[in-house]
Design an enzyme around this catalytic site. Structure first.
Site, mmCIF file in Angstrom:
data_model
loop_
_atom_site.group_PDB
_atom_site.id
_atom_site.type_symbol
_atom_site.label_atom_id
_atom_site.label_comp_id
_atom_site.label_asym_id
_atom_site.label_seq_id
_atom_site.Cartn_x
_atom_site.Cartn_y
_atom_site.Cartn_z
ATOM 1 N N ASP A 134 0.882 -1.157 0.000
ATOM 2 C CA ASP A 134 0.000 0.000 0.000
ATOM 3 C C ASP A 134 0.926 1.214 0.000
ATOM 4 O O ASP A 134 1.524 1.549 1.022
ATOM 5 C CB ASP A 134 -0.899 0.006 1.243
ATOM 6 C CG ASP A 134 -1.916 1.143 1.177
ATOM 7 O OD1 ASP A 134 -3.077 0.915 1.521
ATOM 8 O OD2 ASP A 134 -1.545 2.264 0.778
ATOM 9 N N HIS A 135 1.066 1.857 -1.166
ATOM 10 C CA HIS A 135 2.049 2.941 -1.312
ATOM 11 C C HIS A 135 1.812 4.066 -0.317
ATOM 12 O O HIS A 135 2.717 4.790 0.031
ATOM 13 C CB HIS A 135 2.006 3.496 -2.739
ATOM 14 C CG HIS A 135 2.351 2.473 -3.765
ATOM 15 N ND1 HIS A 135 3.641 2.234 -4.142
ATOM 16 C CD2 HIS A 135 1.588 1.596 -4.435
ATOM 17 C CE1 HIS A 135 3.653 1.258 -5.033
ATOM 18 N NE2 HIS A 135 2.423 0.853 -5.226
ATOM 19 N N HIS B 47 -6.280 2.416 1.039
ATOM 20 C CA HIS B 47 -5.680 3.633 1.600
ATOM 21 C C HIS B 47 -6.508 4.227 2.741
ATOM 22 O O HIS B 47 -5.999 4.525 3.808
ATOM 23 C CB HIS B 47 -5.525 4.698 0.526
ATOM 24 C CG HIS B 47 -4.739 4.252 -0.671
ATOM 25 N ND1 HIS B 47 -3.603 3.487 -0.559
ATOM 26 C CD2 HIS B 47 -4.923 4.465 -1.991
ATOM 27 C CE1 HIS B 47 -3.126 3.260 -1.775
ATOM 28 N NE2 HIS B 47 -3.906 3.832 -2.645
HETATM 29 N N1 LIG Z 1 0.100 2.498 -12.563
HETATM 30 C C1 LIG Z 1 -0.082 2.917 -11.325
HETATM 31 O O1 LIG Z 1 0.077 4.100 -11.014
HETATM 32 C C2 LIG Z 1 -0.490 1.934 -10.262
HETATM 33 C C3 LIG Z 1 -0.738 2.433 -8.977
HETATM 34 C C4 LIG Z 1 -1.037 1.540 -7.948
HETATM 35 C C5 LIG Z 1 -1.088 0.178 -8.225
HETATM 36 N N2 LIG Z 1 -0.883 -0.282 -9.496
HETATM 37 C C6 LIG Z 1 -0.939 -1.738 -9.734
HETATM 38 O O2 LIG Z 1 0.326 -2.119 -10.272
HETATM 39 C C7 LIG Z 1 0.161 -3.207 -11.178
HETATM 40 C C8 LIG Z 1 0.750 -2.798 -12.524
HETATM 41 O O3 LIG Z 1 0.049 -1.677 -13.005
HETATM 42 P P1 LIG Z 1 0.474 -0.899 -14.334
HETATM 43 O O4 LIG Z 1 -0.330 0.329 -14.377
HETATM 44 O O5 LIG Z 1 1.947 -0.790 -14.409
HETATM 45 O O6 LIG Z 1 -0.045 -1.917 -15.472
HETATM 46 P P2 LIG Z 1 0.305 -1.898 -17.020
HETATM 47 O O7 LIG Z 1 0.852 -0.578 -17.437
HETATM 48 O O8 LIG Z 1 -0.895 -2.438 -17.729
HETATM 49 O O9 LIG Z 1 1.495 -2.965 -17.134
HETATM 50 C C9 LIG Z 1 1.267 -4.338 -17.077
HETATM 51 C C10 LIG Z 1 2.575 -5.090 -17.222
HETATM 52 O O10 LIG Z 1 2.300 -6.486 -17.188
HETATM 53 C C11 LIG Z 1 2.882 -7.108 -18.330
HETATM 54 N N3 LIG Z 1 2.015 -8.194 -18.778
HETATM 55 C C12 LIG Z 1 0.674 -8.145 -18.972
HETATM 56 N N4 LIG Z 1 0.222 -9.351 -19.347
HETATM 57 C C13 LIG Z 1 1.296 -10.172 -19.394
HETATM 58 C C14 LIG Z 1 1.473 -11.550 -19.702
HETATM 59 N N5 LIG Z 1 0.443 -12.330 -20.060
HETATM 60 N N6 LIG Z 1 2.713 -12.074 -19.633
HETATM 61 C C15 LIG Z 1 3.777 -11.290 -19.293
HETATM 62 N N7 LIG Z 1 3.677 -9.979 -18.986
HETATM 63 C C16 LIG Z 1 2.444 -9.431 -19.029
HETATM 64 C C17 LIG Z 1 2.966 -6.013 -19.363
HETATM 65 O O11 LIG Z 1 4.055 -6.340 -20.209
HETATM 66 P P3 LIG Z 1 4.052 -6.305 -21.800
HETATM 67 O O12 LIG Z 1 2.676 -5.855 -22.225
HETATM 68 O O13 LIG Z 1 5.125 -5.365 -22.141
HETATM 69 O O14 LIG Z 1 4.387 -7.666 -22.150
HETATM 70 C C18 LIG Z 1 3.309 -4.806 -18.520
HETATM 71 O O15 LIG Z 1 4.684 -4.790 -18.256
HETATM 72 C C19 LIG Z 1 -1.333 -3.502 -11.211
HETATM 73 O O16 LIG Z 1 -1.612 -4.515 -10.292
HETATM 74 C C20 LIG Z 1 -1.959 -2.197 -10.749
HETATM 75 O O17 LIG Z 1 -3.216 -2.419 -10.175
HETATM 76 C C21 LIG Z 1 -0.579 0.579 -10.516
#
Ligand SMILES: NC(=O)c1ccc[n+]([C@@H]2O[C@H](COP(=O)([O-])OP(=O)(O)OC[C@H]3O[C@@H](n4cnc5c(N)ncnc54)[C@H](OP(=O)(O)O)[C@@H]3O)[C@@H](O)[C@H]2O)c1
Length: 423
Positions: A227-228, A290
């Site tokens: 939880d950031h 949060h």
């Molecule tokens: N973004 C934020 O600010 C934020 C904040 C709080 C929490 N989170 C959490 O952090 C996590 C990541 O979020 P994100 O926003 O970074 O998501 P994202 O931009 O959609 O990135 C998803 C990642 O997963 C990889 N991926 C997806 N399907 C895959 C598969 N079948 N095999 C291998 N790699 C796969 C994608 O890689 P490729 O498509 O390059 O292969 C990409 O690197 C999530 O659980 C989200 O709820 C995010």
């Protein structure tokens, strides 16, 4: 909170503490004299022992904006071991060199500490990329070999954390693959850890199911559900505000407090994150993690110490004393933002956002009234609320005290202690 001697002038530009200290400094020593340290931070620095980090989903938004820059900042502050290794895993067809370039750009754009070529060079030497899908057994075998190779060449001693920065539906799969390919258990005497992003399940049942899968592979002490918010200094300062002095504790209860408002308001919409947000919404994205954490820190009794186990004990007591009202509809509000003018610009409504189904019922605003049924708080409502495209961006806890029994002036209405978490 800062002590008054170190408080900057109100009109001073807001700068990261290290920016003020840096100038042209030599490479930071990994010890107490490190010039990149905030001088107000009086804790002894804790340099990590030999270890490496594997980031699944390394090409994603979170990794680029937060995780890779944070790794660099740790290196820049001298808090990583010399042989630290960073492995990325995602589907792109990249070589190690391509990966290092992406990390380089992310660090330059988002890191909080200044870019230093010598720190970067040392970090880059330990970077590896493993291409593959989460279903791909061969890719996980390749990952295991890469970890073994780094153990041998960089002395990471088998100590690895696996950061699951991936869409939540893949959490179970990745954890199971780690087990299947022997990555969940390191050599004798080493540690393995799993860091799991939010949201952890989408309801109670799915969270319990996920917990069962995760704990089938890792012991509870090996699992970090991120939880950031909890890492924010301003959140940790709630404990200092409450327990480091004699001032607030005597009045922090139902005899003096009228109600508590915990708010996380954002002025932005969902941006380009329709795929993540739709179907999740404000309550799951913010309240259940949060805001409940902020509520627990506000309501809990003093822990025996500030270690993780003692904090958990006291937080759990708060949550166990929370009862959801039977007439939930009367105590909750859900809504969606509509198109309007904001800051002189026209902004679209949630249903007009790219990638959102025009019939979506996802909440972009959610509020709930809760009570804590214990001797300290019985009868004191806690209002938790969050939303996007609200009037301003602010996260705060307002403890609103009861009215004075008499006031010489009806205009005197100030009766809140407000703890501002952000900005
Ligand atoms: N973004 C934020 O600010 C934020 C904040 C709080 C929490 N989170 C959490 O952090 C996590 C990541 O979020 P994100 O926003 O970074 O998501 P994202 O931009 O959609 O990135 C998803 C990642 O997963 C990889 N991926 C997806 N399907 C895959 C598969 N079948 N095999 C291998 N790699 C796969 C994608 O890689 P490729 O498509 O390059 O292969 C990409 O690197 C999530 O659980 C989200 O709820 C995010």
């Amino acid at each position: 909170m800062t002590d008054e001697t170190t408080e900057p002038a109100a009109d001073a530009p807001r700068r990261e503490p290290e920016e003020e200290l840096l100038g042209a400094l030599p490479a930071p020593p990994a010890d107490w004299d490190n010039p990149l340290r905030d001088p107000r931070d009086r804790r002894l620095p804790r340099v990590a022992g030999p270890s490496g980090l594997v980031i699944f989903g390394v090409t994603g938004d979170l990794s680029r904006k937060k995780l890779m820059p944070a790794v660099y900042d740790l290196a820049n502050r001298g808090l990583l071991p010399p042989g630290f290794s960073l492995l990325g895993f995602a589907r792109r067809d990249w070589e190690d060199q391509d990966f290092a370039e992406v990390v380089h750009d992310a660090v330059k754009e988002h890191a909080r500490t200044p870019f230093r070529e010598e720190v970067w060079q040392q970090l880059a030497e330990g970077m590896r990329f493993v291409p593959g899908d989460f279903d791909d057994d061969q890719a996980f075998e390749q990952l295991r070999k890469a970890v073994d190779e780094l153990d041998a060449s960089r002395g990471t001693s088998g100590n690895y954390a696996f950061y699951l920065s991936v869409p939540p539906k893949f959490f179970p799969k990745v954890v199971q693959q780690l087990k299947k390919h022997g990555l969940a258990d390191g050599p004798q005497g080493s540690w393995r850890r799993a860091v799991i992003e939010k949201p952890f399940g989408h309801d109670l049942r799915s969270a319990q199911d996920l917990n069962e899968i995760v704990h089938g592979v890792f012991d509870p002490e090996q699992v970090f559900r991120i939880d950031h918010y909890l890492g924010k200094e301003t959140v940790q300062n709630i404990l200092a505000l409450r327990f480091a002095n004699q001032m607030f504790e005597p009045i922090w209860n139902r005899s003096f407090v009228d109600h508590v408002q915990i708010t996380m308001a954002e002025d932005i919409g969902i941006g380009g994150r329709a795929g993540y947000y739709d179907g999740i919404g404000a309550a799951r994205d913010v309240i259940q993690n949060h805001l409940l954490q902020l509520m627990a820190l506000t309501a809990m009794e003093e822990p025996a110490s500030f270690d993780a186990a003692s904090l958990l004990t006291e937080k759990l007591k708060v949550f166990r004393a929370v009862r959801l009202p039977d007439d939930l509809g009367l105590h909750t509000v859900r809504g969606q933002y509509e198109g309007a003018w904001q800051g002189g610009a026209k902004v679209c409504g949630y249903l007009e956002e790219d990638g959102i189904d025009a019939s979506s019922k996802t909440d972009t605003y959610a509020a709930i009234k809760l009570g804590v049924n214990n001797r300290r708080w019985a009868g004191v409502p806690f209002y938790l609320r969050t939303g996007k495209r609200l009037g301003r961006r602010v996260t705060e806890i307002a403890v609103v005290f009861q009215r004075a029994p008499h006031s010489p002036d009806d205009g005197l209405r100030v009766r809140r202690v407000v703890h501002r978490v952000q900005p």
